[in-house]
Design a protein around this motif. Structure first.
Motif, PDB file in Angstrom:
ATOM      1  N   SER A 189      -2.164   5.536  24.731  1.00 31.02           N
ATOM      2  CA  SER A 189      -2.459   4.115  24.521  1.00 31.02           C
ATOM      3  C   SER A 189      -2.776   3.796  23.057  1.00 31.02           C
ATOM      4  O   SER A 189      -3.215   2.690  22.752  1.00 31.02           O
ATOM      5  N   ALA A 190      -2.546   4.751  22.152  1.00 32.44           N
ATOM      6  CA  ALA A 190      -2.884   4.565  20.742  1.00 32.44           C
ATOM      7  C   ALA A 190      -2.219   3.337  20.119  1.00 32.44           C
ATOM      8  O   ALA A 190      -2.871   2.605  19.359  1.00 32.44           O
ATOM      9  N   PRO A 191      -0.943   3.044  20.390  1.00 27.80           N
ATOM     10  CA  PRO A 191      -0.344   1.831  19.811  1.00 27.80           C
ATOM     11  C   PRO A 191      -1.090   0.555  20.189  1.00 27.80           C
ATOM     12  O   PRO A 191      -1.252  -0.355  19.364  1.00 27.80           O
ATOM     13  N   ALA A 192      -1.572   0.493  21.436  1.00 27.84           N
ATOM     14  CA  ALA A 192      -2.321  -0.687  21.862  1.00 27.84           C
ATOM     15  C   ALA A 192      -3.662  -0.756  21.127  1.00 27.84           C
ATOM     16  O   ALA A 192      -4.112  -1.845  20.725  1.00 27.84           O
ATOM     17  N   TRP A 193      -4.296   0.382  20.933  1.00 30.03           N
ATOM     18  CA  TRP A 193      -5.546   0.409  20.168  1.00 30.03           C
ATOM     19  C   TRP A 193      -5.317  -0.078  18.738  1.00 30.03           C
ATOM     20  O   TRP A 193      -6.137  -0.820  18.189  1.00 30.03           O
ATOM     21  N   GLU A 194      -4.216   0.346  18.138  1.00 36.26           N
ATOM     22  CA  GLU A 194      -3.933  -0.055  16.762  1.00 36.26           C
ATOM     23  C   GLU A 194      -3.723  -1.568  16.661  1.00 36.26           C
ATOM     24  O   GLU A 194      -4.251  -2.224  15.763  1.00 36.26           O
ATOM     25  N   ARG A 195      -2.963  -2.125  17.574  1.00 40.60           N
ATOM     26  CA  ARG A 195      -2.720  -3.581  17.542  1.00 40.60           C
ATOM     27  C   ARG A 195      -4.011  -4.354  17.748  1.00 40.60           C
ATOM     28  O   ARG A 195      -4.303  -5.321  17.027  1.00 40.60           O
ATOM     29  N   ALA A 196      -4.799  -3.922  18.734  1.00 43.84           N
ATOM     30  CA  ALA A 196      -6.055  -4.631  19.011  1.00 43.84           C
ATOM     31  C   ALA A 196      -7.036  -4.490  17.854  1.00 43.84           C
ATOM     32  O   ALA A 196      -7.717  -5.440  17.479  1.00 43.84           O
ATOM     33  N   GLY A 197      -7.101  -3.291  17.266  1.00 46.17           N
ATOM     34  CA  GLY A 197      -8.034  -3.073  16.163  1.00 46.17           C
ATOM     35  C   GLY A 197      -7.731  -3.937  14.957  1.00 46.17           C
ATOM     36  O   GLY A 197      -8.646  -4.485  14.328  1.00 46.17           O
ATOM     37  N   MET A 199      -6.408  -6.810  14.926  1.00 48.50           N
ATOM     38  CA  MET A 199      -6.711  -8.215  15.209  1.00 48.50           C
ATOM     39  C   MET A 199      -8.204  -8.471  15.408  1.00 48.50           C
ATOM     40  O   MET A 199      -8.715  -9.500  14.969  1.00 48.50           O
ATOM     41  N   LEU A 200      -8.906  -7.517  16.046  1.00 51.34           N
ATOM     42  CA  LEU A 200     -10.269  -7.793  16.495  1.00 51.34           C
ATOM     43  C   LEU A 200     -11.357  -7.164  15.636  1.00 51.34           C
ATOM     44  O   LEU A 200     -12.401  -7.792  15.415  1.00 51.34           O
ATOM     45  N   TRP A 201     -11.155  -5.928  15.201  1.00 52.60           N
ATOM     46  CA  TRP A 201     -12.214  -5.262  14.431  1.00 52.60           C
ATOM     47  C   TRP A 201     -11.613  -4.440  13.287  1.00 52.60           C
ATOM     48  O   TRP A 201     -11.751  -3.218  13.237  1.00 52.60           O
ATOM     49  N   PRO A 202     -10.965  -5.073  12.341  1.00 51.42           N
ATOM     50  CA  PRO A 202     -10.296  -4.337  11.255  1.00 51.42           C
ATOM     51  C   PRO A 202     -11.251  -3.529  10.373  1.00 51.42           C
ATOM     52  O   PRO A 202     -10.825  -2.546   9.760  1.00 51.42           O
ATOM     53  N   ARG A 203     -12.513  -3.935  10.291  1.00 55.32           N
ATOM     54  CA  ARG A 203     -13.458  -3.203   9.437  1.00 55.32           C
ATOM     55  C   ARG A 203     -13.940  -1.893  10.051  1.00 55.32           C
ATOM     56  O   ARG A 203     -14.643  -1.124   9.393  1.00 55.32           O
TER      57      ARG A 203
END
Length: 253
Positions: A189-197, A199-203
């Motif tokens: 599920s790493a690609p989904a984590w990357e997309r969400a990160g 957008m939501l918590w880039p820092r």
């Protein structure tokens, strides 16, 4: 504490390491999509990220610090790696167009000296890209990965360090939002984590990817001095005064 070349090689041979390599390499290639005709240097343990540039860059080499050790790369071709002292890179001045620093800065004992060496070997207009652990991220807190060793950075810390070393940050990216665990369902599920990160918590990414350009400070011409007439005082030697004659008293006759 730092990992040696065997530990780093083993990490990138694991599923978690391959996931990390895939997502970091994607950010690197987004920033440097075209390196045709350029001389490229990888420092630290950058070889997992240099392979895509072998066919396009004019020259690609990898240098590894002595305390880390060195391994042959590529495995099936002429070796392009070497063991060096990071404080004295064996390269001519202004000989590289791009420098990629991975698993190098956070483990360095002389960060500013290393960056000054990179500045020296970069050509005018050259660029350096640095991948460092993010102080706020989960990867910096897990020693089972190379990003859990050495000094992590915040964005402001790496900015200050670069500016002190005559670099100007020009591009920022983030990678590794997936938790750093070798659990296959999680890694899938790493690609989904990357997309969400993003957008939501880039820092809170696992690593910070920063590109910086070499600054060259041109000498500022001094204003022309106005010609002001001035009197020059000459000191002329004066003759020494003649000593007065001593007058002897005369005896009474």
């Amino acid at each position: 504490m730092h990992m040696d070349v065997i530990d780093l090689r083993d990490f990138y041979g694991r599923p978690l390491g391959r996931v990390a390599q895939h997502h970091i390499a994607g950010r690197i290639e987004e920033i440097w999509p075209d390196v045709r005709g350029l001389n490229m240097l990888g420092l630290g343990f950058a070889t997992p990220y240099l392979a895509p540039f072998l066919g396009t860059a004019q020259r690609v080499i990898g240098l590894m610090p002595a305390r880390q050790g060195v391994m042959q790369w590529p495995a099936d071709a002429r070796c392009l790696t070497g063991l060096v002292d990071e404080r004295e890179l064996p390269l001519p001045d202004e000989s590289m167009d791009r420098v990629l620093l991975v698993h190098g800065l956070e483990a360095s004992e002389s960060m500013r000296v290393l960056l000054r060496q990179i500045w020296r070997v970069l050509a005018p207009g050259g660029r350096v890209m640095i991948v460092v652990p993010n102080r706020r991220g989960l990867w910096a807190r897990r020693e089972a990965t190379p990003f859990g060793h050495g000094q992590p950075f915040s964005r402001s810390q790496i900015t200050q360090l670069l500016r002190e070393s005559m670099f100007s940050p020009s591009c920022w990216e983030a990678a590794l939002f997936v938790p750093p665990f070798d659990w296959r369902p999680l890694l899938r599920s790493a690609p989904a984590w990357e997309r969400a990160g993003h957008m939501l918590w880039p820092r809170f990414s696992g690593v910070i990817v920063v590109e910086a350009t070499k600054q060259i400070y041109a000498a500022t011409a001094l204003p022309a001095a106005r010609k002001v007439a001035s009197r020059v005082r000459a000191i002329a030697p004066l003759p020494a005064p003649t000593p007065a004659r001593a007058v002897m008293p005369m005896d009474d006759e």
